[in-house]
Design a protein around this motif. Structure first.
Motif, PDB file in Angstrom:
ATOM      1  N   ILE A  47      32.266  21.714  32.358  1.00  0.00           N
ATOM      2  CA  ILE A  47      31.456  21.244  33.487  1.00  0.00           C
ATOM      3  C   ILE A  47      31.899  21.887  34.796  1.00  0.00           C
ATOM      4  O   ILE A  47      31.166  21.843  35.785  1.00  0.00           O
ATOM      5  CB  ILE A  47      31.475  19.708  33.623  1.00  0.00           C
ATOM      6  CG1 ILE A  47      32.882  19.192  33.916  1.00  0.00           C
ATOM      7  CG2 ILE A  47      30.873  19.040  32.400  1.00  0.00           C
ATOM      8  CD1 ILE A  47      32.903  17.741  34.354  1.00  0.00           C
ATOM      9  N   THR A  48      33.083  22.505  34.805  1.00  0.00           N
ATOM     10  CA  THR A  48      33.556  23.210  35.997  1.00  0.00           C
ATOM     11  C   THR A  48      33.118  24.670  36.005  1.00  0.00           C
ATOM     12  O   THR A  48      33.316  25.365  37.001  1.00  0.00           O
ATOM     13  CB  THR A  48      35.090  23.171  36.091  1.00  0.00           C
ATOM     14  OG1 THR A  48      35.658  24.010  35.068  1.00  0.00           O
ATOM     15  CG2 THR A  48      35.622  21.754  35.936  1.00  0.00           C
ATOM     16  N   GLY A  49      32.572  25.157  34.877  1.00  0.00           N
ATOM     17  CA  GLY A  49      32.215  26.562  34.765  1.00  0.00           C
ATOM     18  C   GLY A  49      33.402  27.467  34.516  1.00  0.00           C
ATOM     19  O   GLY A  49      33.287  28.691  34.622  1.00  0.00           O
ATOM     20  N   GLN A  50      34.543  26.880  34.164  1.00  0.00           N
ATOM     21  CA  GLN A  50      35.777  27.638  33.992  1.00  0.00           C
ATOM     22  C   GLN A  50      36.203  27.673  32.527  1.00  0.00           C
ATOM     23  O   GLN A  50      35.751  26.881  31.713  1.00  0.00           O
ATOM     24  CB  GLN A  50      36.873  27.020  34.862  1.00  0.00           C
ATOM     25  CG  GLN A  50      36.540  27.062  36.351  1.00  0.00           C
ATOM     26  CD  GLN A  50      37.454  26.201  37.198  1.00  0.00           C
ATOM     27  OE1 GLN A  50      38.602  25.957  36.844  1.00  0.00           O
ATOM     28  NE2 GLN A  50      36.941  25.728  38.328  1.00  0.00           N
ATOM     29  N   ALA A  51      37.087  28.625  32.211  1.00  0.00           N
ATOM     30  CA  ALA A  51      37.559  28.808  30.840  1.00  0.00           C
ATOM     31  C   ALA A  51      38.303  27.566  30.357  1.00  0.00           C
ATOM     32  O   ALA A  51      38.820  26.773  31.156  1.00  0.00           O
ATOM     33  CB  ALA A  51      38.473  30.026  30.767  1.00  0.00           C
ATOM     34  N   PRO A  52      38.368  27.365  29.042  1.00  0.00           N
ATOM     35  CA  PRO A  52      39.090  26.199  28.510  1.00  0.00           C
ATOM     36  C   PRO A  52      40.537  26.153  28.975  1.00  0.00           C
ATOM     37  O   PRO A  52      41.170  27.190  29.201  1.00  0.00           O
ATOM     38  CB  PRO A  52      39.015  26.409  26.993  1.00  0.00           C
ATOM     39  CG  PRO A  52      37.806  27.254  26.781  1.00  0.00           C
ATOM     40  CD  PRO A  52      37.753  28.172  27.975  1.00  0.00           C
ATOM     41  N   ILE A  53      41.050  24.954  29.106  1.00  0.00           N
ATOM     42  CA  ILE A  53      42.479  24.777  29.353  1.00  0.00           C
ATOM     43  C   ILE A  53      43.258  25.250  28.129  1.00  0.00           C
ATOM     44  O   ILE A  53      44.282  25.919  28.238  1.00  0.00           O
ATOM     45  CB  ILE A  53      42.784  23.301  29.665  1.00  0.00           C
ATOM     46  CG1 ILE A  53      42.138  22.894  30.989  1.00  0.00           C
ATOM     47  CG2 ILE A  53      44.285  23.060  29.708  1.00  0.00           C
ATOM     48  CD1 ILE A  53      42.284  21.418  31.309  1.00  0.00           C
TER      49      ILE A  53
END
Length: 269
Positions: A47-53
């Motif tokens: 939902i942040t548009g960022q790569a997985p943690i």
């Protein structure tokens, strides 16, 4: 902790936490332990548009261990903030330094979720070291599915205390951060519509529909967890990166996911 109401009962979908520094492997990552059950685990903040943690990893444990045990093994116990409640064990946060982002569904979230004056016992927190429940609004938190569902064939809901023996071998445990009780992950969810005495949320007893059609990424996650990432420029590198991008794409279509997986299988069978 995200609460979801099923058959008029709140069921806690448990939560996990993890360190960014320990979780983005550039090659196929397998965490081995003595045991009989193999599962695949990832931690997403799509939902942040960022790569997985945590990119997908393989974990093998004794099947008396739990979903929480498998998650801790995957991410490292020092990178997870877990707790217990009357609903059972859950994880409050994954260690991560999330960059600023624009949330796509703010207009679809009830205003009370941001109003800590009226809902004075529903705090919104900020943590520079973790991506934590109740960050950004008062209902955010971590949810997980097993093979893209939150329950087994008998409609027993999975929790962090669910034994691995209750999961199929090769199950995908997919953790996802939500700010809308799962609606922003393509699931139905229960949202508050105001407050009750004491400044707590008054939760709707009718579910809110998913904000979009959810994609099943079970096979994609399994492939990424069991396939070494090629070096840049090597055969399969571009296809692997395309698969990673498909994983973090929140609203990608099922057809597109299947096509990306087919392309990856063609070059890295």
């Amino acid at each position: 902790m995200i609460k979801r109401m099923k058959n008029k009962l709140f069921v806690t979908i448990c939560v996990a936490a993890l360190s960014l520094g320990a979780v983005v492997p550039s090659t196929f990552s397998t965490v081995h332990a003595s045991g009989t059950k193999t599962v695949y685990v990832d931690v997403e903040k799509n939902i942040t548009g960022q790569a997985p943690i945590l990119q997908p990893v393989q974990v093998s444990l004794d099947d008396t261990k739990t979903v929480l045990d498998a998650t801790e093994t995957a991410v490292g116990a020092s990178n997870i903030d877990a707790a217990s409640s009357s609903y059972g064990s859950y994880v409050k946060a994954f260690k991560d330094n999330t960059a600023s982002f624009t949330y796509a569904y703010t207009s679809q979230i009830p205003a009370i979720c941001y109003d800590t004056t009226t809902a004075y016992n529903q705090p919104i927190v900020s943590d520079s070291n973790y991506l934590r429940e109740k960050e950004y609004n008062g209902i955010s938190g971590w949810m997980f599915t097993v093979n893209n569902t939150d329950h087994d064939s008998s409609y027993n809901y999975y929790t962090a205390d669910t034994a691995l023996s209750s999961l199929p071998d090769g199950a995908v445990i997919r953790w996802e951060f939500s700010m809308a009780s799962g609606c922003d992950l393509g699931l139905s969810g229960y949202l508050p519509n105001g407050t009750v005495t004491g400044g707590y949320y008054n939760w709707n007893t009718s579910a809110t529909a998913p904000f979009f059609t959810r994609t099943d990424k079970t096979a994609l996650i399994t492939k990424l967890a069991t396939t070494a990432k090629p070096a840049s420029g090597a055969t399969g590198y571009d296809e692997y990166v395309a698969a990673e991008n498909a994983l973090k794409n929140l609203t990608i279509s099922q057809t597109s996911v299947d096509d990306v997986l087919d392309d990856l299988n063609a070059v890295l069978p």
